[in-house]
Scaffold this motif. Structure first.
Motif, PDB file in Angstrom:
ATOM      1  N   ALA A 165      -3.061  -5.654   6.137  1.00  0.00           N
ATOM      2  CA  ALA A 165      -1.636  -5.489   5.458  1.00  0.00           C
ATOM      3  C   ALA A 165      -0.637  -6.061   6.217  1.00  0.00           C
ATOM      4  CB  ALA A 165      -1.317  -3.859   5.425  1.00  0.00           C
ATOM      5  N   LEU A 166       0.330  -6.550   5.332  1.00  0.00           N
ATOM      6  CA  LEU A 166       1.309  -7.594   6.103  1.00  0.00           C
ATOM      7  C   LEU A 166       2.926  -6.879   5.862  1.00  0.00           C
ATOM      8  CD1 LEU A 166       0.001 -11.076   5.105  1.00  0.00           C
ATOM      9  CD2 LEU A 166      -0.111  -9.983   7.412  1.00  0.00           C
ATOM     10  N   ASP A 167       2.712  -5.585   5.811  1.00  0.00           N
ATOM     11  CA  ASP A 167       4.107  -4.948   5.555  1.00  0.00           C
ATOM     12  C   ASP A 167       4.938  -4.805   6.808  1.00  0.00           C
ATOM     13  OD1 ASP A 167       3.939  -4.885   2.727  1.00  0.00           O
ATOM     14  OD2 ASP A 167       2.377  -3.066   3.001  1.00  0.00           O
ATOM     15  N   ARG A 168       4.079  -4.597   7.907  1.00  0.00           N
ATOM     16  CA  ARG A 168       4.768  -4.206   9.256  1.00  0.00           C
ATOM     17  C   ARG A 168       3.782  -4.970  10.415  1.00  0.00           C
ATOM     18  NH1 ARG A 168       6.392   1.932   9.683  1.00  0.00           N
ATOM     19  NH2 ARG A 168       7.144   2.565   7.700  1.00  0.00           N
ATOM     20  N   GLU A 169       4.573  -4.937  11.505  1.00  0.00           N
ATOM     21  CA  GLU A 169       3.787  -5.683  12.544  1.00  0.00           C
ATOM     22  C   GLU A 169       2.542  -4.490  13.171  1.00  0.00           C
ATOM     23  OE1 GLU A 169       6.436  -6.608  15.873  1.00  0.00           O
ATOM     24  OE2 GLU A 169       7.540  -7.863  14.484  1.00  0.00           O
ATOM     25  N   THR A 170       1.598  -4.898  13.930  1.00  0.00           N
ATOM     26  CA  THR A 170       0.705  -4.330  14.204  1.00  0.00           C
ATOM     27  C   THR A 170       0.843  -2.953  14.737  1.00  0.00           C
ATOM     28  OG1 THR A 170      -0.789  -6.376  14.491  1.00  0.00           O
ATOM     29  CG2 THR A 170      -1.772  -4.327  15.515  1.00  0.00           C
ATOM     30  N   GLY A 171       0.035  -1.873  14.531  1.00  0.00           N
ATOM     31  CA  GLY A 171       0.168  -0.596  15.140  1.00  0.00           C
ATOM     32  C   GLY A 171       0.331   0.836  14.470  1.00  0.00           C
ATOM     33  N   SER A 172       0.035   0.206  13.150  1.00  0.00           N
ATOM     34  CA  SER A 172       0.051   1.415  11.882  1.00  0.00           C
ATOM     35  C   SER A 172      -0.794   1.449  10.754  1.00  0.00           C
ATOM     36  CB  SER A 172       1.354   1.557  11.088  1.00  0.00           C
ATOM     37  OG  SER A 172       1.657   0.227  10.543  1.00  0.00           O
ATOM     38  N   ILE A 173      -1.402   2.476  10.130  1.00  0.00           N
ATOM     39  CA  ILE A 173      -2.514   2.560   9.358  1.00  0.00           C
ATOM     40  C   ILE A 173      -1.946   3.165   8.202  1.00  0.00           C
ATOM     41  CG2 ILE A 173      -4.450   3.487   8.850  1.00  0.00           C
ATOM     42  CD1 ILE A 173      -5.118   3.621  11.890  1.00  0.00           C
ATOM     43  N   CYS A 174      -2.130   2.545   6.918  1.00  0.00           N
ATOM     44  CA  CYS A 174      -1.615   3.407   5.697  1.00  0.00           C
ATOM     45  C   CYS A 174      -2.617   3.874   4.822  1.00  0.00           C
ATOM     46  CB  CYS A 174      -0.989   2.050   4.835  1.00  0.00           C
ATOM     47  SG  CYS A 174       0.564   1.161   5.890  1.00  0.00           S
ATOM     48  N   TYR A 175      -2.236   4.792   4.315  1.00  0.00           N
ATOM     49  CA  TYR A 175      -3.254   5.680   3.131  1.00  0.00           C
ATOM     50  C   TYR A 175      -2.548   6.172   1.997  1.00  0.00           C
ATOM     51  CZ  TYR A 175      -1.607   9.762   5.282  1.00  0.00           C
ATOM     52  OH  TYR A 175      -1.047  11.185   5.883  1.00  0.00           O
ATOM     53  N   ASN A 176      -3.045   6.636   1.111  1.00  0.00           N
ATOM     54  CA  ASN A 176      -2.743   7.505  -0.108  1.00  0.00           C
ATOM     55  C   ASN A 176      -3.634   8.400  -0.499  1.00  0.00           C
ATOM     56  OD1 ASN A 176      -0.520   7.854  -1.745  1.00  0.00           O
ATOM     57  ND2 ASN A 176      -1.869   7.104  -3.548  1.00  0.00           N
ATOM     58  N   GLU A 177      -3.416   9.641  -0.888  1.00  0.00           N
ATOM     59  CA  GLU A 177      -4.234  10.463  -1.697  1.00  0.00           C
ATOM     60  C   GLU A 177      -4.171  10.306  -2.838  1.00  0.00           C
ATOM     61  OE1 GLU A 177      -3.173  14.319   0.095  1.00  0.00           O
ATOM     62  OE2 GLU A 177      -3.257  13.719   2.102  1.00  0.00           O
ATOM     63  N   GLY A 178      -5.143   9.516  -3.557  1.00  0.00           N
ATOM     64  CA  GLY A 178      -4.900   9.334  -4.980  1.00  0.00           C
ATOM     65  C   GLY A 178      -5.071   7.884  -5.215  1.00  0.00           C
ATOM     66  N   TYR A 179      -4.493   7.157  -6.270  1.00  0.00           N
ATOM     67  CA  TYR A 179      -4.489   5.742  -6.490  1.00  0.00           C
ATOM     68  C   TYR A 179      -3.835   5.125  -5.220  1.00  0.00           C
ATOM     69  CZ  TYR A 179      -6.712   7.049 -10.962  1.00  0.00           C
ATOM     70  OH  TYR A 179      -7.314   7.706 -11.832  1.00  0.00           O
ATOM     71  N   PHE A 180      -4.673   4.025  -4.935  1.00  0.00           N
ATOM     72  CA  PHE A 180      -4.158   3.281  -3.946  1.00  0.00           C
ATOM     73  C   PHE A 180      -3.915   1.648  -4.522  1.00  0.00           C
ATOM     74  CE2 PHE A 180      -3.871   0.482  -0.131  1.00  0.00           C
ATOM     75  CZ  PHE A 180      -3.670   1.369   0.998  1.00  0.00           C
ATOM     76  N   ALA A 181      -4.740   1.177  -5.355  1.00  0.00           N
ATOM     77  CA  ALA A 181      -4.568   0.097  -5.737  1.00  0.00           C
ATOM     78  C   ALA A 181      -4.646  -0.118  -7.259  1.00  0.00           C
ATOM     79  CB  ALA A 181      -5.539  -1.069  -5.208  1.00  0.00           C
ATOM     80  N   THR A 182      -3.951  -1.110  -7.956  1.00  0.00           N
ATOM     81  CA  THR A 182      -3.824  -1.050  -9.473  1.00  0.00           C
ATOM     82  C   THR A 182      -5.234  -1.594 -10.088  1.00  0.00           C
ATOM     83  OG1 THR A 182      -3.114  -3.123  -9.605  1.00  0.00           O
ATOM     84  CG2 THR A 182      -1.524  -1.276  -9.725  1.00  0.00           C
TER      85      THR A 182
END
Length: 389
Positions: A165-182
């Motif tokens: 992912a390129l939203d932020r600099e290194t150091g974080s993990i993103c997730y979602n409970e449910g639909y993640f991608a279209t």
């Protein structure tokens, strides 16, 4: 709980070495001979038995020694994109294909996870299956491997995948409970009409006029028939017709993509697109063919399974940020696995300061420091889930 993120740092040099080796042999589609040979060689070098699926799909198993248990699968996509690389990196690819989506990082993480889990097998029960797949970019690899039985023998109970992912600099993990991608439905429209002289349009059936009507009617579907609380997009990326200013052509072609999170919205919009085409056939007397030539459903990150993995991460030695409620408009053929097996999907941020390019851009680069984080994520998730289930 073992400090798997700290342990993953010990593999950093190896992760980088594997990533750069893969980065220099990018291949596209289903047939990845160099990439397959590299990945297979690395796995067999660990003493693992490798099973092949189709032309370039690969899988291997690691059995825990704490007893029988369930099976969890790690997916890694291996394919690149048909484009030149302009990153300026000393290990940049030199042909007309390039790893501009980060799949080389994904494969490096999975290969290194196999090595780490072999060393850890006395500490977990059950089975870890690895799925190295081609053709994610054209939504063909997961389908091919599923049809050839990758989710069987042993049957996969849960699946994991990650993406750069390129939203932020290194150091974080993103997730979602449910639909993640279209979902993604790519379509082509062919309009066959009756051309003629530009001065006598009444003697013709103008495909450009028909194309403009299709364009307008399709975009109005998003504005007027998609519920406002639902996110969807419909984009035309190609319209081709004609050769001169005073010639009405016989033919026009259009291509576009439809994306949505909700399966109900996806199905409704596709149905309405077909209805609009049928209506325009009658009103314009043109021959119109609408072909949905590739498509995948929206990627569902199973809420219960995702929450469980996030719980393990929160109780681990990960010192970065966990970012919930992340959704992306891109699509992923991991969605086909998620339709059959409860799946948890994560994105790991790796933006390099000063590199402001997106995925699929010839100038993009990824911070390799994300790979130990991705490896720590996989080890923490796999070992804890198997031992607790």
């Amino acid at each position: 709980m073992t400090d798997y993120f700290k342990e993953a740092l010990e593999y950093k040099d190896e992760l980088i070495e594997k990533r750069r080796a893969l980065h220099q042999i990018p291949e596209t589609g289903l047939d990845l001979p160099k990439t397959k040979a590299y990945v297979k060689g690395e796995l067999e070098g660990l003493g693992l038995e490798v099973k092949e699926y189709g032309t370039s799909g690969l899988s291997t198993l690691i059995q825990g020694e704490k007893g029988e248990g369930r099976c969890i699968m790690i997916r890694a996509d291996m394919d690149a994109l048909p484009m030149n690389e302009e990153s300026g990196l000393p290990f940049a690819s030199t042909g007309n294909t390039a790893h501009t989506c980060g799949h080389d990082l994904h494969s490096s993480i999975a290969l290194t996870a196999a090595k780490a889990l072999l060393k850890e097998k006395a500490n977990f029960k059950g089975t870890v299956k690895f799925m190295f797949q081609p053709a994610e970019e054209i939504f063909a690899g997961s389908k091919m491997m599923i049809e050839n039985g990758v989710l069987e023998n042993p049957q996969v109970d849960r699946a994991l995948a990650l993406h750069t992912a390129l939203d932020r600099e290194t150091g974080s993990i993103c997730y979602n409970e449910g639909y993640f991608a279209t979902s993604s439905d790519n379509f082509k429209i062919t309009i066959k009409c009756k051309g003629g002289h530009g001065a006598y349009p009444h003697t013709t059936i103008d495909p450009i006029h028909v194309a403009v009507n299709i364009y307008t009617n399709f975009l109005e579907l998003i504005a007027r028939e998609c519920p406002p609380q639902e996110t969807s997009t419909l984009t035309f990326g190609m319209l081709s017709a004609g050769s001169n200013s005073n010639i009405i052509p016989d033919l026009a072609e259009m291509q576009g993509t439809l994306r949505a999170y909700s399966p109900e919205v996806r199905n409704k919009l596709k149905s309405r697109m077909l209805e609009i085409i049928e209506g325009l056939k009658i009103s314009t007397k043109a021959e119109i063919d609408l072909d949905f030539f590739t498509g995948v459903p929206s990627l569902y990150s199973d809420p219960e399974f995702t929450r469980e993995i996030v719980g393990y991460l929160k109780n681990s030695d990960f010192d970065g940020e966990l970012i919930p409620d992340t959704k992306i408009m891109a699509s992923e053929d991991m969605a086909l696995v998620a339709e059959k097996v409860p799946t948890a999907y994560f994105s790991v941020n790796c933006k390099l300061p000063g590199n402001n390019f997106s995925h699929h851009n010839p100038g993009v680069n990824f911070d390799e420091n994300m790979m130990p984080i991705g490896l720590g994520l996989m080890l923490t998730a796999v070992v804890n889930w198997l031992n607790n289930n």
